[in-house]
Design a protein around this motif. Structure first.
Motif, PDB file in Angstrom:
ATOM      1  N   GLY A 106       5.171  -8.431  -9.646  1.00  7.91           N
ATOM      2  CA  GLY A 106       4.700  -7.077  -9.398  1.00  7.91           C
ATOM      3  C   GLY A 106       5.888  -6.151  -9.296  1.00  7.91           C
ATOM      4  O   GLY A 106       7.035  -6.605  -9.178  1.00  7.91           O
ATOM      5  N   LYS A 107       5.621  -4.851  -9.334  1.00  8.49           N
ATOM      6  CA  LYS A 107       6.699  -3.855  -9.278  1.00  8.49           C
ATOM      7  C   LYS A 107       6.514  -2.987  -8.044  1.00  8.49           C
ATOM      8  O   LYS A 107       5.445  -2.421  -7.816  1.00  8.49           O
ATOM      9  N   VAL A 109       6.472   0.176  -6.153  1.00  3.59           N
ATOM     10  CA  VAL A 109       6.371   1.574  -6.584  1.00  3.59           C
ATOM     11  C   VAL A 109       6.510   2.550  -5.427  1.00  3.59           C
ATOM     12  O   VAL A 109       6.710   3.749  -5.649  1.00  3.59           O
ATOM     13  N   GLN A 110       6.415   2.047  -4.196  1.00  2.00           N
ATOM     14  CA  GLN A 110       6.597   2.942  -3.043  1.00  2.00           C
ATOM     15  C   GLN A 110       6.981   2.144  -1.808  1.00  2.00           C
ATOM     16  O   GLN A 110       6.471   1.050  -1.570  1.00  2.00           O
ATOM     17  N   THR A 121       4.205  -0.731  -1.401  1.00  2.00           N
ATOM     18  CA  THR A 121       3.127  -0.664  -2.391  1.00  2.00           C
ATOM     19  C   THR A 121       3.601  -1.323  -3.675  1.00  2.00           C
ATOM     20  O   THR A 121       4.680  -0.993  -4.182  1.00  2.00           O
ATOM     21  N   GLN A 123       2.696  -2.547  -7.621  1.00  2.00           N
ATOM     22  CA  GLN A 123       1.858  -2.444  -8.821  1.00  2.00           C
ATOM     23  C   GLN A 123       1.758  -3.821  -9.458  1.00  2.00           C
ATOM     24  O   GLN A 123       2.750  -4.532  -9.583  1.00  2.00           O
ATOM     25  N   LEU A 129      -4.559  -8.729  -9.463  1.00  2.00           N
ATOM     26  CA  LEU A 129      -5.280  -7.905  -8.500  1.00  2.00           C
ATOM     27  C   LEU A 129      -6.690  -8.411  -8.225  1.00  2.00           C
ATOM     28  O   LEU A 129      -7.231  -8.189  -7.141  1.00  2.00           O
ATOM     29  N   GLN A 151      -5.988  -0.872  -4.455  1.00  2.00           N
ATOM     30  CA  GLN A 151      -6.442   0.158  -5.380  1.00  2.00           C
ATOM     31  C   GLN A 151      -6.601  -0.459  -6.763  1.00  2.00           C
ATOM     32  O   GLN A 151      -6.420  -1.659  -6.948  1.00  2.00           O
ATOM     33  N   ASP A 153      -4.865  -0.394  -9.490  1.00  2.00           N
ATOM     34  CA  ASP A 153      -3.714  -0.976 -10.173  1.00  2.00           C
ATOM     35  C   ASP A 153      -2.583  -1.364  -9.237  1.00  2.00           C
ATOM     36  O   ASP A 153      -1.487  -1.674  -9.677  1.00  2.00           O
ATOM     37  N   GLN A 154      -2.843  -1.345  -7.919  1.00  2.00           N
ATOM     38  CA  GLN A 154      -1.788  -1.655  -6.965  1.00  2.00           C
ATOM     39  C   GLN A 154      -2.389  -2.038  -5.612  1.00  2.00           C
ATOM     40  O   GLN A 154      -3.576  -1.847  -5.366  1.00  2.00           O
ATOM     41  N   SER A 156      -1.104  -2.536  -1.163  1.00  2.00           N
ATOM     42  CA  SER A 156      -0.078  -2.220  -0.175  1.00  2.00           C
ATOM     43  C   SER A 156      -0.139  -3.194   0.996  1.00  2.00           C
ATOM     44  O   SER A 156      -1.212  -3.684   1.357  1.00  2.00           O
TER      45      SER A 156
END
Length: 229
Positions: A106-107, A109-110, A121, A123, A129, A151, A153-154, A156
């Motif tokens: 995963g990447k 992103v936040q 968070t 992605q 998922l 969500q 596509d991601q 947390s």
């Protein structure tokens, strides 16, 4: 099997790269206690087999499949990694069932702070998922964590300061790739529900037995919902 409770942070001393594989030499201390060749150690959540070791390091082979599935391919000399030995039979189950068989990457992103906690968070692909649920478990770089939000596509997680401090989460930045392993229980449940009807004939060597009259009734989502599950 692992539990996702990281024992220590190790450092990659050397990487010997082949055409489709690699050998990692990882400096460590705690995970070397009682270590034997053939033992399993999770490195950033990836189960690797110890092929040799010394006073302050162990070496492990990384196969083609593992490099393709995980973020280990991005490691370099000096990289710090989460380490956990396989769980002993008399150990405490502090996290959740972690096989060390990474589903993919995963990447990040936040990353944001929320008082003392830190939110990460990640992605991820739909294939990963689908097994991630709110308040369920996820292993990120081998760390057992609780999913706080999901969500389209991601997802947390909210990490406590101790977890951040004792793992390489403290060194992760937005844009980094992380290893992901979803809860294996969800995969088995999906497999059982999606399986096609199997033949009623016994397999070779199985003894014949009489089936109850209602034995052909199948377990369905509707049946479970009807009975409060």
């Amino acid at each position: 099997m692992f539990t996702g409770i990281v024992e220590e942070i190790g450092t990659v001393k050397k990487i010997q790269k082949g055409q489709h594989s690699a050998v990692l030499d990882i400096q460590a201390q705690q995970v070397l206690e009682g270590l034997k060749i053939g033992d399993s150690i999770a490195v950033n959540g990836v189960c690797l087999t110890v092929v040799s070791f010394g006073n302050n390091y162990f070496a492990a082979d990384v196969m083609h499949e593992t490099l393709n599935r995980s973020a280990l391919v991005r490691l370099s000399s000096g990289s710090r990694v989460n380490l956990e030995r396989a769980m002993p039979a008399d150990g405490r189950f502090g996290g959740h069932i972690v096989a060390g068989h990474v589903d993919g990457v995963g990447k990040l992103v936040q990353i944001k702070r929320d008082d003392t906690a830190v939110w990460y968070t990640v992605q991820a692909a739909p294939a990963i998922l689908r097994y991630i649920v709110e308040k369920g478990s996820i292993a990120i770089d081998g760390i057992s964590l609780t999913v706080a939000q999901v969500q389209s596509d991601q997802f947390s997680i909210s990490a406590i300061p101790h977890t951040v401090r004792m793992t390489v989460l403290n060194e992760r930045r937005v844009g980094d790739l992380v290893n992901l392993e979803t809860d294996i229980i969800g995969k088995y449940v999906e497999k059982l529900f999606s399986a096609k009807d199997r033949s009623e004939e016994p397999y070779p060597g199985q003894k014949e037995y009489s089936r109850p009259a209602d034995s052909k009734k199948q377990l369905t989502r509707e049946f479970l919902a009807e009975h409060g599950f």
